[in-house]
Design a protein around this motif. Structure first.
Motif, PDB file in Angstrom:
ATOM      1  N   LYS A  60       0.558  -1.252  -0.242  1.00 45.00           N
ATOM      2  CA  LYS A  60       0.366  -0.267   0.249  1.00 45.00           C
ATOM      3  C   LYS A  60       0.803   1.111  -0.247  1.00 45.00           C
ATOM      4  O   LYS A  60       0.586   2.551  -0.499  1.00 45.00           O
ATOM      5  CB  LYS A  60      -0.846  -0.097   1.572  1.00 45.00           C
ATOM      6  N   VAL A  78       0.216   4.349  -2.937  1.00 42.61           N
ATOM      7  CA  VAL A  78      -0.155   5.071  -2.536  1.00 42.61           C
ATOM      8  C   VAL A  78       1.408   6.506  -2.901  1.00 42.61           C
ATOM      9  O   VAL A  78       0.569   7.931  -3.794  1.00 42.61           O
ATOM     10  CB  VAL A  78      -0.593   5.680  -1.182  1.00 42.61           C
ATOM     11  N   ALA A  79       2.300   5.948  -2.769  1.00 40.84           N
ATOM     12  CA  ALA A  79       3.188   7.145  -3.182  1.00 40.84           C
ATOM     13  C   ALA A  79       3.410   7.403  -4.461  1.00 40.84           C
ATOM     14  O   ALA A  79       3.348   8.324  -5.085  1.00 40.84           O
ATOM     15  CB  ALA A  79       4.863   6.206  -2.880  1.00 40.84           C
ATOM     16  N   THR A 128       0.413   6.935  -6.644  1.00 39.78           N
ATOM     17  CA  THR A 128      -0.241   8.078  -7.441  1.00 39.78           C
ATOM     18  C   THR A 128      -1.234   9.051  -6.537  1.00 39.78           C
ATOM     19  O   THR A 128      -2.112  10.345  -6.783  1.00 39.78           O
ATOM     20  CB  THR A 128      -1.721   7.071  -7.245  1.00 39.78           C
ATOM     21  N   GLU A 129      -0.213   9.358  -5.436  1.00 38.99           N
ATOM     22  CA  GLU A 129      -0.573  10.849  -4.556  1.00 38.99           C
ATOM     23  C   GLU A 129       1.000  11.287  -4.133  1.00 38.99           C
ATOM     24  O   GLU A 129       1.432  11.369  -3.564  1.00 38.99           O
ATOM     25  CB  GLU A 129      -1.517   9.955  -3.654  1.00 38.99           C
ATOM     26  N   PRO A 130       0.603  11.863  -5.149  1.00 40.87           N
ATOM     27  CA  PRO A 130       2.414  12.805  -5.620  1.00 40.87           C
ATOM     28  C   PRO A 130       3.046  14.284  -3.903  1.00 40.87           C
ATOM     29  O   PRO A 130       3.597  14.000  -3.924  1.00 40.87           O
ATOM     30  CB  PRO A 130       2.290  13.724  -6.686  1.00 40.87           C
ATOM     31  N   ASP A 131       1.114  14.681  -3.336  1.00 35.85           N
ATOM     32  CA  ASP A 131       1.619  15.180  -1.835  1.00 35.85           C
ATOM     33  C   ASP A 131       1.436  14.406  -1.340  1.00 35.85           C
ATOM     34  O   ASP A 131       1.257  15.080   0.076  1.00 35.85           O
ATOM     35  CB  ASP A 131       0.763  15.664  -2.601  1.00 35.85           C
ATOM     36  N   SER A 132       1.757  12.896  -0.648  1.00 31.03           N
ATOM     37  CA  SER A 132       1.204  12.466  -0.344  1.00 31.03           C
ATOM     38  C   SER A 132       2.527  12.159   0.906  1.00 31.03           C
ATOM     39  O   SER A 132       4.104  12.283   0.386  1.00 31.03           O
ATOM     40  CB  SER A 132       0.668  11.017  -0.312  1.00 31.03           C
ATOM     41  N   SER A 166       3.838   9.201   2.015  1.00 32.03           N
ATOM     42  CA  SER A 166       4.762   8.406   1.129  1.00 32.03           C
ATOM     43  C   SER A 166       5.469   8.724   0.016  1.00 32.03           C
ATOM     44  O   SER A 166       6.030   8.281  -0.049  1.00 32.03           O
ATOM     45  CB  SER A 166       3.110   7.361   0.909  1.00 32.03           C
ATOM     46  N   ALA A 167       5.146   9.515  -0.492  1.00 31.35           N
ATOM     47  CA  ALA A 167       5.708  10.096  -1.737  1.00 31.35           C
ATOM     48  C   ALA A 167       6.675  10.777  -1.192  1.00 31.35           C
ATOM     49  O   ALA A 167       7.848  10.620  -2.350  1.00 31.35           O
ATOM     50  CB  ALA A 167       4.865  10.930  -3.329  1.00 31.35           C
TER      51      ALA A 167
END
Length: 398
Positions: free
Chosen positions: A220, A224-225, A227-231, A233-234
Motif C-alpha cells: 500500500k 499511495v506514493a 498515485t498521490e504525489p503530495d502524500s 508516502s511519496a
C-alpha cells in the motif's frame, strides 16, 4: 550453482536455498547460519552480475538496504552500554541544533523505535543529497515532526540513518562508517562496510529486481506514493535526491548512508548477530541486549500502513499474513528473535534462546519490505532444523 558448507542437521536450509534458484527467481545470493558462534550453514551461489555473467563468489558483497539499520542501531547500543548514550535523554542533549521546531522533547529511544515523527524531509532535496551527510543533518535540524513525537510510530525508512548516525558521530567523535569499521567490522573480522573503499568495488554484486513471482503484490505504501504525489508516502520514497535510481553507483557505495547503504554478505551479517545471540559481549551488556529484544512500538504504521513492530532499532517477528492485499508484509521468527530485514527480502537476525544467528543477502529483490518466500523459506528451514514444529500466529513455536 550452490557452493559452500552445510552440516547435515541443517540440510533443509541447503534444499530451500537450491529451490530458491530453481523455483523462486533467485539470481545470486548468500545465506549463513551460526549456532554458538560456529557456522552451520555458509552457502552462496548464482550470478553476481547479470550484465557480465560474473558468478557470486564466497567474498561477493552487495547493498543490503534496510538491513543496514540493524548495524546502525547496534552502534547506538554500544555507546549506551558504555554509559555514553542514554535512550531516555532528549536527542538535543547530544545534538543541540536538533532541538528546534517541535523536536525539543524527542528522545534517543523515540528515534531508535521510529516514534520521532520525522519519517521524511518535507522540502525537495537536491540531486545526490543522500551522499552529503552534513546536508541531510541540516535538513533534519530544520524539519518539524509530522506527528507529536512519542504518540505514534511510523517507519523512518531513510531518515533513521542520519538521526541515529549523527548521535553516534556526536557522542563518539567518529563518523558512523568509521565507528562501524573500528568497533564492529574489524574487531569481529567482518566483510561489512558503510562507506565502501574503492578497492572492494569489484566484489560488489549490482542489485536489481527479481522476475515477477506468484503471489507478488505491491505494498500500500508504494501504491499511495505512486498515485498521490503530495502524500507523506511519496515524500518518503521519492524525495531522496535520486537515491533509488543510483544506489549502485560508486558515489552511493562510498557514502555513509546509515539506513540503507551497508555493503556486506550473509556471512558478515550472521557474524555480527552471532555476538548478540550469545549474550552481547564484548559489544554490549545484558541491559542493552534486553532493549534490543523488547518491542516498544506495535500496531498500524503511520507511514507504511501495515502493522509493524519495532524494538529500539530492530524488528521482531511480524505476522501480517491474514491482512488485506498490500498489507501482508511479514517476517516470522521465534519470539526471542530480533534483527532487521531489507528491501527486496534480505535479513539478518539473532535468536538468543537458540544461540543462533542468521544472514541472507541477494541481488534480485522480491516484493515487499519484509521477507518474501525466498527469505522466509530459509528462515523456516532453520527453525525446523532446530526442532521447532509450528509456524502459527505471530511466531515460530516448538
Amino acid at each position: 550453482m550452490v557452493n559452500g558448507d552445510c552440516v547435515a542437521r541443517f540440510a533443509r536450509v541447503r534444499d530451500e536455498f537450491e529451490r530458491n534458484f530453481a523455483e523462486r527467481g533467485e539470481v545470486g545470493a548468500s545465506v549463513c547460519v551460526t549456532v554458538d558462534g560456529e557456522p552451520v550453514v555458509d552457502l552462496w551461489g548464482g550470478v553476481a552480475d547479470r550484465g557480465t555473467g560474473r558468478s557470486w563468489e564466497r567474498d561477493t558483497v552487495s547493498v543490503v538496504f534496510s538491513t543496514t539499520k540493524g548495524v546502525t542501531a547496534l552502534c547506538a547500543h554500544i555507546l549506551a552500554s558504555r554509559g555514553q548514550l542514554n535512550l531516555a535523554a532528549p536527542v538535543s542533549a547530544y545534538w543541540p541544533e536538533f532541538g528546534t521546531s517541535g523536536k525539543e522533547n524527542i528522545t534517543v529511544g523515540m528515534v531508535l523505535s521510529h516514534r520521532g515523527g520525522l519519517p521524511a524531509i518535507s522540502g525537495p532535496l537536491p540531486a545526490d543529497a543522500f551522499f552529503d551527510w552534513a546536508a541531510m543533518v541540516a535538513a533534519l535540524e530544520a524539519e518539524r515532526p509530522v506527528w507529536e513525537p512519542g504518540t505514534r510510530h511510523g517507519y523512518h525508512a531513510f531518515t533513521f540513518g542520519w538521526l541515529v548516525g549523527e548521535l553516534v558521530r556526536r557522542v563518539s567523535g567518529r563518523s558512523l562508517g568509521e565507528f562501524v569499521r573500528t568497533e564492529i567490522a574489524e574487531p569481529l573480522g567482518l566483510d561489512l562496510w558503510l562507506g565502501l573503499p574503492e578497492e572492494i568495488e569489484p566484489r560488489v554484486a549490482p542489485v536489481g529486481y527479481a522476475d515477477p513471482q506468484p503471489g507478488d503484490e505491491p505494498s500500500k505504501l508504494s501504491v499511495v506514493a505512486a498515485t498521490e504525489p503530495d502524500s507523506l508516502s511519496a515524500r518518503l520514497l521519492f524525495n531522496t535526491g535520486g537515491y533509488l535510481a543510483g544506489y549502485d553507483t560508486r558515489a552511493a557505495h562510498a557514502a555513509e548512508i546509515g539506513a540503507v547503504g551497508a555493503i556486506t554478505n550473509a556471512r558478515a551479517l550472521a557474524g555480527m548477530y552471532a555476538v548478540l545471540a550469545r549474550g552481547g559481549a564484548p559489544l554490549v551488556d545484558g541491559a542493552a541486549l534486553a532493549r534490543m529484544a523488547t518491542t516498544v512500538s506495535a500496531g498500524q504504521d503511520a507511514t507504511a500502513f501495515a502493522n509493524s513492530r519495532f524494538t529500539y532499532g530492530f524488528v521482531p517477528s511480524v505476522d501480517n499474513r491474514a491482512e488485506p492485499a498490500g498489507l501482508r508484509d511479514s517476517m516470522i521468527l521465534s519470539a526471542d528473535a530480533f534483527g532487521h530485514p531489507g528491501l527486496g527480502g534480505g535479513v539478518g537476525f539473532a535468536s538468543p534462546a537458540n544461540r543462533m544467528s542468521f544472514g541472507y543477502t541477494m541481488n534480485a529483490m522480491g516484493s515487499g519490505t519484509l521477507l518474501n518466500p525466498r527469505g522466509q523459506s530459509l528462515v523456516d528451514a532453520v527453525y525446523l532444523s532446530l526442532g521447532y514444529t509450528a509456524c502459527d500466529a505471530e511466531v515460530w513455536r516448538r
